[in-house]
Write a protein that holds these residues in place. Structure first.
Motif, PDB file in Angstrom:
ATOM      1  N   GLU A 127      -5.118  -0.964   5.069  1.00 63.26           N
ATOM      2  CA  GLU A 127      -4.407   0.309   5.169  1.00 63.26           C
ATOM      3  C   GLU A 127      -5.241   1.467   4.620  1.00 63.26           C
ATOM      4  N   ALA A 128      -5.973   1.217   3.527  1.00 61.50           N
ATOM      5  CA  ALA A 128      -6.831   2.263   2.960  1.00 61.50           C
ATOM      6  C   ALA A 128      -7.947   2.627   3.919  1.00 61.50           C
ATOM      7  N   GLN A 178      -2.308  12.638  -1.096  1.00 65.31           N
ATOM      8  CA  GLN A 178      -3.339  11.914  -0.353  1.00 65.31           C
ATOM      9  C   GLN A 178      -3.945  10.754  -1.142  1.00 65.31           C
ATOM     10  N   TYR A 203     -11.435  -2.624  -0.319  1.00 62.69           N
ATOM     11  CA  TYR A 203     -10.529  -1.681   0.350  1.00 62.69           C
ATOM     12  C   TYR A 203      -9.619  -2.461   1.289  1.00 62.69           C
ATOM     13  N   PHE A 211       0.852  -1.194   0.000  1.00 61.45           N
ATOM     14  CA  PHE A 211       0.000   0.000   0.000  1.00 61.45           C
ATOM     15  C   PHE A 211       0.884   1.238   0.000  1.00 61.45           C
ATOM     16  N   THR A 212       0.495   2.230  -0.768  1.00 64.20           N
ATOM     17  CA  THR A 212       1.238   3.473  -0.815  1.00 64.20           C
ATOM     18  C   THR A 212       0.274   4.643  -0.920  1.00 64.20           C
ATOM     19  N   GLN A 213       0.711   5.771  -0.427  1.00 66.85           N
ATOM     20  CA  GLN A 213      -0.090   6.990  -0.490  1.00 66.85           C
ATOM     21  C   GLN A 213       0.767   8.092  -1.096  1.00 66.85           C
ATOM     22  N   ARG A 262      -4.514   7.185  -2.595  1.00 68.08           N
ATOM     23  CA  ARG A 262      -4.202   5.860  -2.050  1.00 68.08           C
ATOM     24  C   ARG A 262      -4.262   4.792  -3.135  1.00 68.08           C
ATOM     25  N   CYS A 263      -3.352   3.827  -3.067  1.00 68.50           N
ATOM     26  CA  CYS A 263      -3.393   2.718  -4.011  1.00 68.50           C
ATOM     27  C   CYS A 263      -2.677   1.510  -3.410  1.00 68.50           C
ATOM     28  N   TYR A 267      -7.812   4.073  -5.238  1.00 60.49           N
ATOM     29  CA  TYR A 267      -8.943   4.434  -4.388  1.00 60.49           C
ATOM     30  C   TYR A 267      -9.401   5.879  -4.535  1.00 60.49           C
ATOM     31  N   VAL A 273      -6.528   4.864   6.782  1.00 60.92           N
ATOM     32  CA  VAL A 273      -6.341   6.257   6.366  1.00 60.92           C
ATOM     33  C   VAL A 273      -7.675   6.983   6.344  1.00 60.92           C
TER      34      VAL A 273
END
Length: 307
Positions: free
Chosen positions: A193-194, A90, A190, A51-53, A92-93, A80, A197
């Motif tokens: 982690e998403a 901000q 989802y 997961f990364t933002q 998210r993916c 997302y 957040v």
């Protein structure tokens, strides 16, 4: 000689342009993009992801890392947020590889390799209704074309039909990029982690809202407990009357002093007033005792409880 050199350079430039154009065309520039509502291009899947933002442009290294661990596996990206409405930092993916699909089981050795490299594992359910389309995946330019050609079509299709479709999934399988956005059970797509957040953002918004409300109450003229104006309660208090009496007497004293009246004269005047009030009180008492309309025994009888 210089003329031949110029011609060679010009031919090289022309050849490069034609090659690039052919490559872009081959990548899917003119491919038909057909958006449909129907069954999903994938069944229930288990996949490894990171997961990364941040900006979606930084997803390439994660795709490459995932592909190096499992070069024969299909890659997947779950996006997302809409970068047109959400700031880049901000967005998210989740990026990774599909370990198993349907009833198949994941390869234990590959699973351990992904986990050792810091990937998490999650499962998506199979859904029967999604918005879907596809694009050829032949060159690097195919990944760029998906932004220019696919997502505008998907967005327009969803908007015209007033659908609720999210998040957007990209599945890199063979020479195709398959796109889908579920129309049901969106929450199951989802990753944890998403959700964390999103929950953190909701808590921050609630905190700001509570702060604003408490600030408004502290500055309000109304008591939160009784709903009575605080200014009214202060004006009707005994302490307030006492303060007004002292201030009135003080103003009278200062006024007389400013006209040159001495302290002895003021004391004498106060004594005369006191004697006058005592005489008036004595006269009123005598008149009550001598009045034939209000006998003394009648008053005593009422107080003692006798008729």
């Amino acid at each position: 000689m210089p003329d031949w050199l110029g011609v060679c350079v010009l031919l090289s430039l022309l050849l490069s342009v034609l090659t690039a154009a052919a490559c872009v065309l081959y990548s899917g520039l003119l491919s038909d993009i057909t958006v449909l509502t129907g069954s999903a291009p994938i069944k229930k899947i288990t996949f490894a992801y990171k997961f990364t933002q941040g900006s979606y442009r930084a997803c390439g290294p994660l795709l490459n890392e995932s592909h190096r661990i499992g070069p024969k596996l299909s890659s997947i990206g779950v996006f997302y947020d809409d970068p047109k409405t959400v700031p880049g930092p901000q967005c998210r993916c989740a990026i990774g590889s599909i370990l198993s699909e349907g009833e198949n089981k994941a390869d234990e050795e590959l699973l351990k390799r992904y986990e050792t490299s810091g990937f998490n594992v999650y499962s998506f359910p199979e859904v029967t209704h999604v918005v879907t389309t596809s694009l050829p995946h032949r060159t690097f330019f195919s990944i760029l074309l998906r932004v220019w050609r696919v997502y505008p079509r998907l967005g327009l299709y969803i908007k015209e039909r007033r659908l609720c479709a999210h998040p957007f999934l990209e599945i890199y399988r063979g020479d195709q990029i398959q796109f889908m956005a579920p129309l049901a059970r969106q929450g199951d797509f989802y990753v944890p982690e998403a959700r964390q957040v999103e929950r953190r953002h909701s808590e921050q918004e609630e905190s700001h809202s509570d702060t604003d409300v408490s600030g408004a109450d502290s500055n309000s003229e109304y008591s939160s407990g009784s709903g009575v104006l605080l200014s009214d309660s202060r004006e009707t208090s005994p302490a307030g009357s006492l303060v007004h009496s002292v201030e009135d007497g003080d103003r009278e004293y200062r006024g007389r002093s400013s006209r040159g009246t001495s302290l002895k004269e003021l004391d004498a005047e106060l004594a005369r007033r006191r004697e006058s009030e005592e005489r008036e009180a004595g006269l009123r008492e005598d008149s009550v005792q001598k009045s034939p309309e209000v006998p003394t025994q009648q008053w005593l009888g009422v107080v003692g409880g006798e008729e």
